[in-house]
Design a protein around this motif. Structure first.
Motif, PDB file in Angstrom:
ATOM      1  N   ARG A  85       0.852  -1.178   0.000  1.00  0.00           N
ATOM      2  CA  ARG A  85       0.000   0.000   0.000  1.00  0.00           C
ATOM      3  C   ARG A  85       0.893   1.235   0.000  1.00  0.00           C
ATOM      4  N   PRO A  86       0.350   2.367  -0.415  1.00  0.00           N
ATOM      5  CA  PRO A  86       1.137   3.600  -0.300  1.00  0.00           C
ATOM      6  C   PRO A  86       1.434   3.889   1.166  1.00  0.00           C
ATOM      7  N   SER A  87       2.472   4.684   1.409  1.00  0.00           N
ATOM      8  CA  SER A  87       2.883   4.947   2.783  1.00  0.00           C
ATOM      9  C   SER A  87       1.810   5.687   3.572  1.00  0.00           C
ATOM     10  N   SER A  88       0.939   6.403   2.873  1.00  0.00           N
ATOM     11  CA  SER A  88      -0.200   7.051   3.524  1.00  0.00           C
ATOM     12  C   SER A  88      -1.341   7.160   2.528  1.00  0.00           C
ATOM     13  N   ILE A  89      -2.575   7.040   3.014  1.00  0.00           N
ATOM     14  CA  ILE A  89      -3.762   7.153   2.168  1.00  0.00           C
ATOM     15  C   ILE A  89      -4.312   8.569   2.306  1.00  0.00           C
ATOM     16  N   PRO A  90      -4.477   9.287   1.181  1.00  0.00           N
ATOM     17  CA  PRO A  90      -5.008  10.659   1.267  1.00  0.00           C
ATOM     18  C   PRO A  90      -6.419  10.676   1.842  1.00  0.00           C
ATOM     19  N   SER A  98     -25.914  16.618  -3.564  1.00  0.00           N
ATOM     20  CA  SER A  98     -26.896  15.569  -3.809  1.00  0.00           C
ATOM     21  C   SER A  98     -27.148  15.360  -5.291  1.00  0.00           C
ATOM     22  N   SER A  99     -26.901  16.395  -6.116  1.00  0.00           N
ATOM     23  CA  SER A  99     -27.137  16.281  -7.552  1.00  0.00           C
ATOM     24  C   SER A  99     -25.968  15.649  -8.289  1.00  0.00           C
ATOM     25  N   ILE A 100     -24.873  15.394  -7.580  1.00  0.00           N
ATOM     26  CA  ILE A 100     -23.687  14.806  -8.187  1.00  0.00           C
ATOM     27  C   ILE A 100     -23.484  13.419  -7.604  1.00  0.00           C
ATOM     28  N   LYS A 101     -23.359  12.427  -8.481  1.00  0.00           N
ATOM     29  CA  LYS A 101     -23.219  11.051  -8.027  1.00  0.00           C
ATOM     30  C   LYS A 101     -21.931  10.458  -8.577  1.00  0.00           C
ATOM     31  N   SER A 102     -21.249   9.693  -7.752  1.00  0.00           N
ATOM     32  CA  SER A 102     -20.050   9.011  -8.209  1.00  0.00           C
ATOM     33  C   SER A 102     -20.425   7.616  -8.702  1.00  0.00           C
ATOM     34  N   VAL A 103     -19.692   7.133  -9.690  1.00  0.00           N
ATOM     35  CA  VAL A 103     -19.971   5.816 -10.255  1.00  0.00           C
ATOM     36  C   VAL A 103     -19.200   4.755  -9.485  1.00  0.00           C
ATOM     37  N   LYS A 104     -19.660   3.517  -9.613  1.00  0.00           N
ATOM     38  CA  LYS A 104     -18.941   2.385  -9.057  1.00  0.00           C
ATOM     39  C   LYS A 104     -18.595   1.453 -10.207  1.00  0.00           C
ATOM     40  N   ILE A 105     -17.323   1.107 -10.297  1.00  0.00           N
ATOM     41  CA  ILE A 105     -16.898   0.247 -11.397  1.00  0.00           C
ATOM     42  C   ILE A 105     -16.112  -0.932 -10.838  1.00  0.00           C
ATOM     43  N   PHE A 261     -13.727   9.951  -9.617  1.00  0.00           N
ATOM     44  CA  PHE A 261     -12.738  10.689  -8.839  1.00  0.00           C
ATOM     45  C   PHE A 261     -11.397   9.981  -8.980  1.00  0.00           C
ATOM     46  N   VAL A 262     -10.394  10.706  -9.399  1.00  0.00           N
ATOM     47  CA  VAL A 262      -9.089  10.096  -9.656  1.00  0.00           C
ATOM     48  C   VAL A 262      -7.987  10.924  -8.994  1.00  0.00           C
ATOM     49  N   ARG A 263      -6.944  10.247  -8.616  1.00  0.00           N
ATOM     50  CA  ARG A 263      -5.791  10.909  -8.022  1.00  0.00           C
ATOM     51  C   ARG A 263      -4.510  10.197  -8.464  1.00  0.00           C
ATOM     52  N   TRP A 273       4.719   6.279  -8.179  1.00  0.00           N
ATOM     53  CA  TRP A 273       3.515   7.051  -8.494  1.00  0.00           C
ATOM     54  C   TRP A 273       2.287   6.154  -8.368  1.00  0.00           C
ATOM     55  N   TRP A 274       1.455   6.442  -7.366  1.00  0.00           N
ATOM     56  CA  TRP A 274       0.263   5.634  -7.104  1.00  0.00           C
ATOM     57  C   TRP A 274      -0.950   6.198  -7.825  1.00  0.00           C
ATOM     58  N   CYS A 275      -1.815   5.282  -8.238  1.00  0.00           N
ATOM     59  CA  CYS A 275      -3.074   5.613  -8.902  1.00  0.00           C
ATOM     60  C   CYS A 275      -4.215   5.277  -7.942  1.00  0.00           C
ATOM     61  N   PHE A 276      -5.092   6.267  -7.681  1.00  0.00           N
ATOM     62  CA  PHE A 276      -6.227   6.078  -6.784  1.00  0.00           C
ATOM     63  C   PHE A 276      -7.533   6.321  -7.538  1.00  0.00           C
ATOM     64  N   PHE A 277      -8.588   5.649  -7.093  1.00  0.00           N
ATOM     65  CA  PHE A 277      -9.902   5.817  -7.706  1.00  0.00           C
ATOM     66  C   PHE A 277     -10.954   5.986  -6.620  1.00  0.00           C
ATOM     67  N   GLY A 278     -11.934   6.868  -6.900  1.00  0.00           N
ATOM     68  CA  GLY A 278     -13.095   7.002  -6.028  1.00  0.00           C
ATOM     69  C   GLY A 278     -12.933   8.048  -4.946  1.00  0.00           C
ATOM     70  N   ARG A 279     -14.071   8.391  -4.316  1.00  0.00           N
ATOM     71  CA  ARG A 279     -14.064   9.381  -3.241  1.00  0.00           C
ATOM     72  C   ARG A 279     -13.196   8.949  -2.070  1.00  0.00           C
ATOM     73  N   ASP A 280     -13.123   7.634  -1.865  1.00  0.00           N
ATOM     74  CA  ASP A 280     -12.379   7.117  -0.721  1.00  0.00           C
ATOM     75  C   ASP A 280     -10.912   6.864  -1.043  1.00  0.00           C
ATOM     76  N   ASN A 281     -10.458   7.287  -2.224  1.00  0.00           N
ATOM     77  CA  ASN A 281      -9.055   7.117  -2.619  1.00  0.00           C
ATOM     78  C   ASN A 281      -8.608   5.658  -2.501  1.00  0.00           C
ATOM     79  N   ILE A 282      -9.246   4.797  -3.285  1.00  0.00           N
ATOM     80  CA  ILE A 282      -8.912   3.373  -3.291  1.00  0.00           C
ATOM     81  C   ILE A 282      -7.672   3.164  -4.163  1.00  0.00           C
ATOM     82  N   PRO A 283      -6.588   2.599  -3.611  1.00  0.00           N
ATOM     83  CA  PRO A 283      -5.390   2.366  -4.435  1.00  0.00           C
ATOM     84  C   PRO A 283      -5.655   1.279  -5.480  1.00  0.00           C
ATOM     85  N   ILE A 284      -5.296   1.565  -6.729  1.00  0.00           N
ATOM     86  CA  ILE A 284      -5.419   0.580  -7.807  1.00  0.00           C
ATOM     87  C   ILE A 284      -4.083  -0.097  -8.070  1.00  0.00           C
TER      88      ILE A 284
END
Length: 386
Positions: A85-90, A98-105, A261-263, A273-284
């Motif tokens: 895992r990365p040394s720290s999770i953002p 409420s009008s903005i929804k994140s997708v789940k993939i 949401f991407v980071r 260089w880590w790649c994260f996805f989603g509001r919860d910053n899930i490491p890919i």
């Protein structure tokens, strides 16, 4: 930057020919066919489990240590573990409108522990690469912003002496119309010199074989460049979210607004260089520092927005929602929000001092709104009819 434009023209224009070659296999010599089968064996590692999605994609659950990233000679002398895992999770991204929804993939149950999902390579995939190499050589040439057919509508940093350890963004997801020789994307990019990493969504039939909106990455290190994991380099650590995944649902102008949401973040300790996805910053997964020269350290440039390509002399494809960003209602536009950088001190800050850029202002527009509120923060609208 690698000549994605030239590559995609050749791949897309050769797609029909690829189908015919695969059906009859009439143009391959015995030696060529043997070589393709050898490559397929190298790329398609033994699967512990196979998962077929409802979209027809096949993912093999491959032992973490047998994924193709470790075929890269630059990664031979490094230590890895499937629970890395990365040394720290953002911190979690803060959008809560409420009008903005994140997708789940991704895959519903995911691959078994100790394995990672790898999209199965087909003979057609290899034929596309072969046709490209036969026509243009094995190395990718570089292109500039003056390259005909490649268009941007972006906001970008303009202080080359600045150092950035990452960036993040929410990106409104659409499905712009493209033909087999085009692509259209909403993305974010970090770069230093010729090294670069891009992440976002794309509609790219030349690469993926269909017109679905998909999660993608593109990276370049020296003379090596590729999408997702199509060449050894990116190390997958996530069991459920493969690169190239279909994104659903998608936004429609004036209706529900869906975002990804991407980071991208340079690890403070390792420099990877880590790649994260989603509001919860899930490491890919991550691109190891050892792959790069320019990005062996911090980035010097970042941009956010839309990118589109069409062969020179043809009309460009739609970008974003297809609408030029001058409509008074925000839900009609494609946009990037939460435009934030991670500075050299690893602080997440709202970006300031960026500039708008578009190659073809009469067709593709960019509108930097700036800081809107504490929920969506810095916002830029982009898009166009092509």
């Amino acid at each position: 930057m690698a000549s994605r434009a030239v590559l995609l023209v050749v791949l897309a224009s050769s797609l029909l020919l690829c189908h015919e070659r695969i059906k009859g296999e009439r143009t391959l010599s015995t030696n060529e066919d043997i070589e393709l089968m050898r490559q397929l064996k190298l790329m398609n590692k033994p699967a512990v489990q196979t998962i077929r999605t409802r979209y027809g994609d096949i993912y093999d659950c491959v032992d973490f240590y047998k994924q193709s990233a470790f075929d890269n000679i630059l990664l031979k002398n490094h230590s890895y573990h499937f629970q890395m895992r990365p040394s720290s999770i953002p911190k979690k991204m803060i959008i809560e409108e409420s009008s903005i929804k994140s997708v789940k993939i991704g895959l519903k149950r995911g691959c078994p522990i100790g394995t990672v999902p790898v999209k199965r390579t087909t003979k057609e995939d290899l034929l596309r690469v072969k046709l490209y190499r036969d026509s243009h050589g094995s190395k990718f040439s570089r292109f500039t912003r003056e390259q005909p057919g490649l268009y941007h509508a972006i906001v970008r940093t303009n202080k080359p002496n600045q150092k950035y350890n990452g960036a993040l963004s929410g990106i409104n997801v659409y499905n712009p119309a493209v033909n087999r020789q085009q692509y259209s994307s909403g993305q974010m990019k970090v770069q230093n010199g010729h090294d670069q990493i891009q992440i976002g969504w794309t509609v790219n039939p030349a690469i993926y074989g269909d017109n679905r909106t998909r999660l993608f990455t593109f990276w370049q290190a020296g003379q090596t460049s590729c999408f997702d994991t199509r060449c050894p380099g990116f190390i997958i650590t996530n069991r459920k979210i493969p690169l190239g995944s279909v994104i659903s649902p998608i936004s429609k102008p004036g209706e529900e607004v869906y975002l990804i949401f991407v980071r991208i973040l340079r690890d403070r300790l390792s420099g990877n260089w880590w790649c994260f996805f989603g509001r919860d910053n899930i490491p890919i997964g991550y691109w190891p520092k050892s792959l790069f020269s320019g990005l062996a350290g911090p980035a010097s440039y970042i941009d956010w927005g839309g990118e589109a390509f069409s062969p020179p002399g043809t009309r460009g494809p739609e970008m974003g929602s297809r609408l030029y960003p001058n409509h008074p209602m925000a839900q009609y536009h494609a946009f990037s929000c939460d435009i934030i950088i991670t500075n050299e001190h690893y602080e997440d800050i709202d970006v300031v001092g960026i500039e708008e850029f578009t190659d073809l202002r009469e067709r593709y527009g960019i509108k930097d709104v700036g800081f809107m509120n504490r929920k969506v923060r810095h916002v830029a609208f982009w898009g166009g009819t092509g």
